[in-house]
Design a protein around this motif. Sequence first.
Motif, short mmCIF file in Angstrom:
data_model
loop_
_atom_site.label_atom_id
_atom_site.label_comp_id
_atom_site.label_asym_id
_atom_site.label_seq_id
_atom_site.Cartn_x
_atom_site.Cartn_y
_atom_site.Cartn_z
N ARG A 158 19.06 2.58 2.87
CA ARG A 158 18.85 2.48 1.42
C ARG A 158 18.73 1.01 1.01
NH1 ARG A 158 19.18 7.36 -0.77
NH2 ARG A 158 20.27 8.99 0.40
N GLY A 159 17.71 0.70 0.23
CA GLY A 159 17.48 -0.68 -0.18
C GLY A 159 16.41 -1.37 0.65
N ARG A 160 16.03 -0.82 1.81
CA ARG A 160 14.94 -1.40 2.60
C ARG A 160 13.63 -1.22 1.85
NH1 ARG A 160 16.32 -1.50 8.25
NH2 ARG A 160 18.54 -2.08 8.33
N ARG A 161 12.81 -2.27 1.87
CA ARG A 161 11.55 -2.21 1.13
C ARG A 161 10.37 -2.49 2.05
NH1 ARG A 161 12.04 -1.95 -4.34
NH2 ARG A 161 14.20 -2.07 -5.10
N PHE A 162 9.22 -1.86 1.72
CA PHE A 162 8.05 -1.97 2.59
C PHE A 162 6.79 -2.14 1.76
CE2 PHE A 162 11.27 0.35 4.86
CZ PHE A 162 11.21 -0.17 6.15
N TYR A 163 5.78 -2.75 2.41
CA TYR A 163 4.47 -2.98 1.80
C TYR A 163 3.42 -2.31 2.68
CZ TYR A 163 0.44 -5.48 -0.15
OH TYR A 163 -0.76 -5.78 -0.73
N GLY A 164 2.45 -1.64 2.04
CA GLY A 164 1.39 -1.04 2.84
C GLY A 164 0.46 -0.19 1.99
N SER A 165 -0.71 0.11 2.56
CA SER A 165 -1.70 0.93 1.88
C SER A 165 -2.27 1.94 2.87
CB SER A 165 -2.83 0.05 1.31
OG SER A 165 -3.82 0.83 0.69
N PHE A 166 -2.32 3.21 2.47
CA PHE A 166 -2.76 4.27 3.37
C PHE A 166 -3.61 5.28 2.60
CE2 PHE A 166 1.42 2.77 4.58
CZ PHE A 166 1.31 2.51 5.94
N LYS A 167 -4.62 5.80 3.28
CA LYS A 167 -5.38 6.92 2.77
C LYS A 167 -4.63 8.21 3.12
CE LYS A 167 -9.31 5.83 0.70
NZ LYS A 167 -9.69 6.37 -0.63
N VAL A 168 -4.49 9.10 2.14
CA VAL A 168 -3.82 10.37 2.41
C VAL A 168 -4.72 11.25 3.27
CG1 VAL A 168 -2.88 12.47 1.38
CG2 VAL A 168 -2.49 10.26 0.27
N VAL A 217 -4.16 3.72 -7.70
CA VAL A 217 -4.99 3.95 -6.52
C VAL A 217 -4.81 5.37 -5.98
CG1 VAL A 217 -5.07 1.52 -5.87
CG2 VAL A 217 -3.23 2.99 -4.98
N TRP A 218 -3.73 6.04 -6.37
CA TRP A 218 -3.50 7.40 -5.89
C TRP A 218 -4.57 8.37 -6.37
CZ3 TRP A 218 -2.94 10.84 -9.86
CH2 TRP A 218 -2.51 10.34 -11.09
N ILE A 219 -5.27 8.04 -7.47
CA ILE A 219 -6.33 8.94 -7.93
C ILE A 219 -7.49 8.95 -6.95
CG2 ILE A 219 -5.66 8.51 -10.33
CD1 ILE A 219 -8.25 6.97 -10.71
N ASN A 220 -7.57 7.93 -6.09
CA ASN A 220 -8.59 7.87 -5.04
C ASN A 220 -8.00 8.26 -3.69
OD1 ASN A 220 -10.67 6.88 -6.79
ND2 ASN A 220 -9.67 4.88 -6.74
N ASP A 221 -6.92 9.06 -3.73
CA ASP A 221 -6.33 9.60 -2.50
C ASP A 221 -5.71 8.51 -1.64
OD1 ASP A 221 -5.74 11.99 -1.08
OD2 ASP A 221 -7.29 11.53 0.39
N GLU A 222 -5.11 7.51 -2.30
CA GLU A 222 -4.53 6.39 -1.57
C GLU A 222 -3.06 6.21 -1.95
OE1 GLU A 222 -5.26 1.54 -1.09
OE2 GLU A 222 -6.85 2.84 -1.89
N LEU A 223 -2.25 5.86 -0.98
CA LEU A 223 -0.85 5.52 -1.22
C LEU A 223 -0.70 4.01 -1.07
CD1 LEU A 223 0.94 8.32 0.85
CD2 LEU A 223 1.02 8.04 -1.63
#
Length: 336
Positions: free
Chosen positions: A296-306, A261-267
């Motif tokens: 360290r070791g904390r994990r996260f979920y999410g989607s963002f436009k750069v 998805v990063w090719i569409n400017d998304e993280l």
Amino acid sequence: MQTDEHIQADEWIDRYLAGNLDGESLEKLKQWALASEERQRYVRSRVELWLSSGASGSHTPFDSDKAYERFLSHKAAQRPVAGRRVMRPWWKLAGRVAAVILIILLPLIGYWRGEQAIEQHFADIVVEAPLGARTKLNLPDGTQVWLNAGTRIVYSQGFGVSNRRLTIEGEGYFEVAHNQKIPFEINTREVDLRVLGTKFNFRNYPNDQEITVDLIEGKVVLHNDIKPMSELYLNPDEKMVMNRVTGEMKKSSTKASQSNVWINDELFFDEDSLEDIAKRLMRSYNVQIEVADSLRGRRFYGSFKVQGNSVENILDAIASTHQMRYRYDDGKYILY
């Protein structure tokens, strides 16, 4: 001293290289060269002289004496540089050279000799996507490649002639053109990948602990260069993760379409560690981020436009989970 038969062969070769040899004469040239190894060497040497003459693309008659002088001067001037082939003035002749080798040399002296005759004239091409930017390119074989921020690939100017091999540091998404005869290969110090035609995401940043390959379409085979093990095959929606230190290479199921998805400017963060997220933000925004040991070791979920989001917007969203805070101090973001 040239014999009459060599003079006739010279005429055929020169006319072929000038692009005006008829089919009947070309067949006679092939038959003449097939008669002995000495004749095969003679044809190859004439082509090498032509490569050094600079005559291709011009209307100037081929002058073998001048070509030989240039050939010797080029040989004398060549100096190897740190494993790179030196760029030579005739690199633009690659397409024509390939045609010469395929039509005359390959049927006569064997594929490997023809490959060597071509490749000695090719230099490496380096393409980089700087921090904070992404780039897309088309390789000579028709393969499309997207390079993520901070990525560097290297391939030969002869890419697609005798091999389709490249190296990569960073992250790239590949849509590989199908070629049954020449596999597409990625070579790194840790892992080698080989395919015929497929779509996959390959991530191999030197400062990351893991190397990942996500397969979207087709099939790939992976060879472990750190730890002896059987080759690993991936099918669509499967993922390989390698520990760069131990060499452990594991396969798992995944939603591979999210990997590029990063090719569409998304993280997109899919339960990624905060250290990994910080590295991706640093590459995307060209900033410095430091993660406290306690996180360290904390994990996260999410989607963002750069585009349209600053790094602060993304850090604010992560901080809203109440699992971390951040501040900007002395030119860098500190997560704690």
